[in-house]
Scaffold this motif. Structure first.
Motif, PDB file in Angstrom:
ATOM      1  N   LYS A 334       0.843  -1.201   0.000  1.00  0.00           N
ATOM      2  CA  LYS A 334       0.000   0.000   0.000  1.00  0.00           C
ATOM      3  C   LYS A 334       0.875   1.247   0.000  1.00  0.00           C
ATOM      4  O   LYS A 334       1.761   1.412   0.847  1.00  0.00           O
ATOM      5  CB  LYS A 334      -0.923   0.005   1.207  1.00  0.00           C
ATOM      6  CG  LYS A 334      -1.833   1.220   1.286  1.00  0.00           C
ATOM      7  CD  LYS A 334      -2.820   1.094   2.420  1.00  0.00           C
ATOM      8  CE  LYS A 334      -3.857   0.048   2.125  1.00  0.00           C
ATOM      9  NZ  LYS A 334      -4.929   0.018   3.143  1.00  0.00           N
ATOM     10  N   GLY A 335       0.604   2.140  -0.964  1.00  0.00           N
ATOM     11  CA  GLY A 335       1.346   3.394  -1.039  1.00  0.00           C
ATOM     12  C   GLY A 335       2.747   3.246  -1.597  1.00  0.00           C
ATOM     13  O   GLY A 335       3.540   4.189  -1.533  1.00  0.00           O
ATOM     14  N   ARG A 336       3.080   2.109  -2.161  1.00  0.00           N
ATOM     15  CA  ARG A 336       4.437   1.866  -2.666  1.00  0.00           C
ATOM     16  C   ARG A 336       4.365   1.467  -4.139  1.00  0.00           C
ATOM     17  O   ARG A 336       3.754   0.460  -4.497  1.00  0.00           O
ATOM     18  CB  ARG A 336       5.110   0.746  -1.873  1.00  0.00           C
ATOM     19  CG  ARG A 336       5.285   1.060  -0.403  1.00  0.00           C
ATOM     20  CD  ARG A 336       5.702  -0.177   0.375  1.00  0.00           C
ATOM     21  NE  ARG A 336       6.955  -0.752  -0.111  1.00  0.00           N
ATOM     22  CZ  ARG A 336       7.460  -1.907   0.333  1.00  0.00           C
ATOM     23  NH1 ARG A 336       6.805  -2.602   1.249  1.00  0.00           N
ATOM     24  NH2 ARG A 336       8.586  -2.355  -0.154  1.00  0.00           N
ATOM     25  N   GLY A 337       4.976   2.257  -5.001  1.00  0.00           N
ATOM     26  CA  GLY A 337       5.061   1.913  -6.408  1.00  0.00           C
ATOM     27  C   GLY A 337       3.782   2.184  -7.171  1.00  0.00           C
ATOM     28  O   GLY A 337       2.722   2.476  -6.613  1.00  0.00           O
ATOM     29  N   THR A 338       3.892   2.058  -8.489  1.00  0.00           N
ATOM     30  CA  THR A 338       2.740   2.250  -9.369  1.00  0.00           C
ATOM     31  C   THR A 338       1.967   0.943  -9.497  1.00  0.00           C
ATOM     32  O   THR A 338       2.451  -0.137  -9.121  1.00  0.00           O
ATOM     33  CB  THR A 338       3.201   2.712 -10.755  1.00  0.00           C
ATOM     34  OG1 THR A 338       4.009   1.676 -11.345  1.00  0.00           O
ATOM     35  CG2 THR A 338       4.024   3.984 -10.653  1.00  0.00           C
ATOM     36  N   ASP A 339       0.765   1.049 -10.064  1.00  0.00           N
ATOM     37  CA  ASP A 339      -0.038  -0.153 -10.272  1.00  0.00           C
ATOM     38  C   ASP A 339       0.645  -1.119 -11.233  1.00  0.00           C
ATOM     39  O   ASP A 339       0.535  -2.344 -11.084  1.00  0.00           O
ATOM     40  CB  ASP A 339      -1.417   0.231 -10.813  1.00  0.00           C
ATOM     41  CG  ASP A 339      -2.295   0.864  -9.746  1.00  0.00           C
ATOM     42  OD1 ASP A 339      -1.891   0.836  -8.568  1.00  0.00           O
ATOM     43  OD2 ASP A 339      -3.366   1.395 -10.095  1.00  0.00           O
ATOM     44  N   GLN A 340       1.369  -0.569 -12.201  1.00  0.00           N
ATOM     45  CA  GLN A 340       2.048  -1.438 -13.164  1.00  0.00           C
ATOM     46  C   GLN A 340       3.185  -2.205 -12.497  1.00  0.00           C
ATOM     47  O   GLN A 340       3.370  -3.405 -12.743  1.00  0.00           O
ATOM     48  CB  GLN A 340       2.582  -0.611 -14.332  1.00  0.00           C
ATOM     49  CG  GLN A 340       3.180  -1.457 -15.459  1.00  0.00           C
ATOM     50  CD  GLN A 340       3.569  -0.625 -16.658  1.00  0.00           C
ATOM     51  OE1 GLN A 340       3.361   0.590 -16.664  1.00  0.00           O
ATOM     52  NE2 GLN A 340       4.127  -1.250 -17.670  1.00  0.00           N
TER      53      GLN A 340
END
Length: 666
Positions: A334-340
């Motif tokens: 959660k809150g880390r990195g993009t969805d890709q």
């Protein structure tokens, strides 16, 4: 004869009929006598004619012509009938006169009866006329009253309209006065401003305008980003943590500068209005970013401070349900990195080869990956099979192997807990869960996992509740199974502790010796047992519930700083989730029918009991006690939790030496 003298119209008709009848009778008698004479004349002439053989050419004498009142058809009838027949006909007519009189009497009686009926009908009509007149009068009275009211209302309406016209005139006058007052106040304020505020030079004013235009451009570039509904978490976090502080800084500076600018008498109204408009838009944009950040429930703890969540790769034959896997993945990333990047990590490292083959086309789309997992492995049958798989594949322990039985029954306990949490941790509805888990077939499947002794106890509990062990179903049967497992765990733990306890040392019988010898021998003995240091240490007032922790709960950062979900996972079967005391103490004091109720709930302040859990228990007739707010995992319940300031005093009563700076409630 019928007596006359009636005044009614029918009497007059009867008298007329009687007179006509008398006249007819007289006429008939007269005609009969005439007919008799004529018949005699005809007979006489016929005899005379028959005696004369020679034909006569002379006309008939005048005395033989017919009577002027006698018609030809009457002569023909007289010739055809004999006088005796005519007399008989006359007598028959005379004999019919009494029958005619009787008919007249009957007609008279019928007329009287009809007259009475007409009189009754006329009376009813009169009564109806009276009632109709009364109603008409009442309607007329009501109509008159209503007309008066309408007239009164029209008069009142006219008065109101006149008042409205007057009020409008007053409002117009007041507006004029207010406008004049505002003009006078503005002139006064300008005079005051001119007298108190230093007027900037032309160069300074132009520099201030350039600064305002520059701030406007900076704010516009920040708020140009649209806050969409499906904005990824990393972008929301970036806007909240990086862009929003810069926007607040520029907005504050713009507010200060525009106030200074509007105090100048030579200010540009267009510039001031544009600055105020952009500041209003920036406030709305900032509120939207904060709302989006709160809705996503993004954790504010830095990655270095996170408690690492070990994620087990998902497999259709693994021990995890798809929702448990998704929850662990979301908590970890959660809150880390993009969805890709999350989708890439999920597909490469956390999915089995079987699932990878099926999702190769969507491996870079996190939303579609999650949707595929839920649609394929998120039905109630797959979830329940996954939860039961570990216990069903385990070997049943020997009844006398208490350690193995304790481990086996703990697995069943964990399995039942996961089954009961399905409606809370998955997208399945309570109705779908109930139709499967609480069915007769599934309860039989669960009871088949019990050891023979526990199965017998489970049947006894069902019978005590009035349920048929062979056809048990519903929430009552599941609660009875949970209660049976809880008792089995306690019994196995008690027997296991007894088995592992060292044998008690028996003292040898001492010989009778002299007291002096006893003192000497005790002083010189080397077999004196050593003192148990742990048993002499002061015990904690409120021991920590985490495994291996023996210190005070109020000083344990590991316990106080984690989320309620982690607290429950790390203190299951060790800590009471209501009073936060040792669970064994609560269960020892509990009455058996109470199930999982806390025996110390009376000593817990009501502020510490989750209102949502209390209402849920009352609504569903649950026997267990509600959760402490430190142990409640429902986000919807957290809305009704009191503020931390209100909780400090009741928390310090049940958690001595509490360090409030370490506490995390939600």
């Amino acid at each position: 004869m019928i007596a006359g003298g009636h005044a009614a119209p029918n009497n007059e008709k009867i008298a007329s009929l009687q007179s006509q009848l008398s006249e007819s009778f007289t006429r008939l008698q007269h005609q009969a006598s005439k007919d008799k004479e004529r018949s005699q004349q005809v007979v006489l002439r016929a005899s005379t004619l028959s005696a004369t053989t020679e034909p006569r050419s002379d006309p008939v004498p005048n005395d033989l012509t017919l009577h002027p009142e006698v018609h030809e058809d009457e002569v023909f009838e007289a010739v055809q009938k004999t006088p005796e027949q005519r007399l008989d006909a006359i007598e028959t007519s005379i004999a019919a006169i009494p029958l005619l009189k009787q008919s007249i009497v009957e007609t008279y009686e019928k007329c009287q009866s009809r007259e009475k009926t007409c009189a009754a009908v006329e009376s009813q009509c009169n009564q109806r006329d009276v009632r109709i007149n009364i109603r008409l009068n009442a309607s007329k009275t009501a109509t008159d009253s209503l007309t008066q009211r309408i007239n009164t209302m029209e008069i009142t309406l006219q008065e109101i309209q006149q008042s409205v016209v007057g009020l409008k005139a007053c409002v117009r006058e007041n507006k004029k006065k207010m406008h004049q007052l505002n003009e006078s106040m503005s002139s006064c304020s300008q005079n005051i401003t001119h007298s108190t505020v230093s007027v900037l030079s032309q160069d300074a004013l132009m520099a201030l305008e350039r600064k305002l235009v520059s701030l406007k451009g900076k704010i516009s570039r920040i708020i140009r980003k649209d806050i969409e509904q499906d904005l990824p978490e990393d972008q929301v976090t970036n806007l909240y943590k990086k862009k929003l502080p810069i926007l607040e800084k520029h907005s504050k500076e713009a507010y200060d500068q525009v106030e200074k600018y509007t105090d100048q008498p030579r200010m540009n109204q267009r510039i001031a209005k544009s600055i105020y408009a952009i500041l209003e838009r920036s406030d709305a944009w900032g509120d939207l970013v904060c709302e989006k950040y709160d809705d996503l429930d993004i954790c504010e703890i830095d990655a270095s401070d996170r408690i690492p969540v070990e994620i087990t790769p998902f497999s259709p034959t693994g021990p995890q349900t798809v929702f448990e896997f998704i929850n662990d993945f979301n908590d970890s990333y959660k809150g880390r990195g993009t969805d890709q990047s999350k989708a890439s990590k999920l597909w490469r490292s956390l999915l089995s080869n079987e699932v990878k083959i099926d999702t190769d086309q969507i491996k870079n789309n996190l939303g579609r990956l999650m949707e595929y997992l839920v649609d394929t492995y998120g039905d109630v049958d797959t979830i329940t099979d996954t939860i039961l798989r570990e216990v069903e594949n385990s070997t049943r322990p020997d009844e006398n192997d208490y350690k193995a039985k304790y481990s086996y029954v703990k697995k069943i306990k964990n399995m039942l807990h996961r089954l009961r949490e399905i409606p809370k941790t998955t997208q399945l509805s309570t109705e779908v869960w109930s139709s499967t888990v609480l069915s007769i077939k599934f309860i039989k499947r669960l009871s088949s996992l019990l050891t023979p002794s526990d199965d017998s106890k489970f049947s006894d509990v069902l019978r005590s509740q009035g349920l048929n062990p062979r056809k048990a179903k519903g929430q009552g049967a599941l609660d009875a199974l949970v209660d049976t497992i809880d008792r089995s765990i306690d019994n196995a733990a008690r027997l296991m502790e007894r088995e592992e306890a060292p044998p008690t040392r028996r003292e040898k019988p001492r010989k009778a010796v002299h007291i002096v010898d006893e003192i000497d021998s005790s002083s010189s003995s080397t077999d004196e047992p050593s003192v148990n240091i742990a048993s002499t240490q002061t015990r904690a007032q409120k021991p920590c519930g985490l495994r291996g922790h023996t210190h005070e709960m109020g000083r344990c950062e590991d316990f106080l700083s984690i989320t309620p979900i982690k607290r429950r996972q790390m203190t299951e079967d060790r800590l009471c989730w209501t009073c936060l005391g040792p669970r064994s103490n609560c269960r020892v004091k509990m009455a058996l029918p109470a199930g999982t109720s806390c025996s110390n709930i009376a000593n817990v302040d009501k502020l510490l009991l989750c209102k949502g859990c209390v209402e849920y228990g009352k609504k569903n007739n649950k026997m267990y006690s509600p959760c402490n707010i430190l142990m409640c995992t429902m986000k919807t319940h957290a809305v009704d939790h009191p503020t931390l300031e209100k909780l400090i005093q009741p928390l310090t009563k049940i958690i001595p030496a509490l360090d409030i700076s370490l506490l995390k409630i939600t």
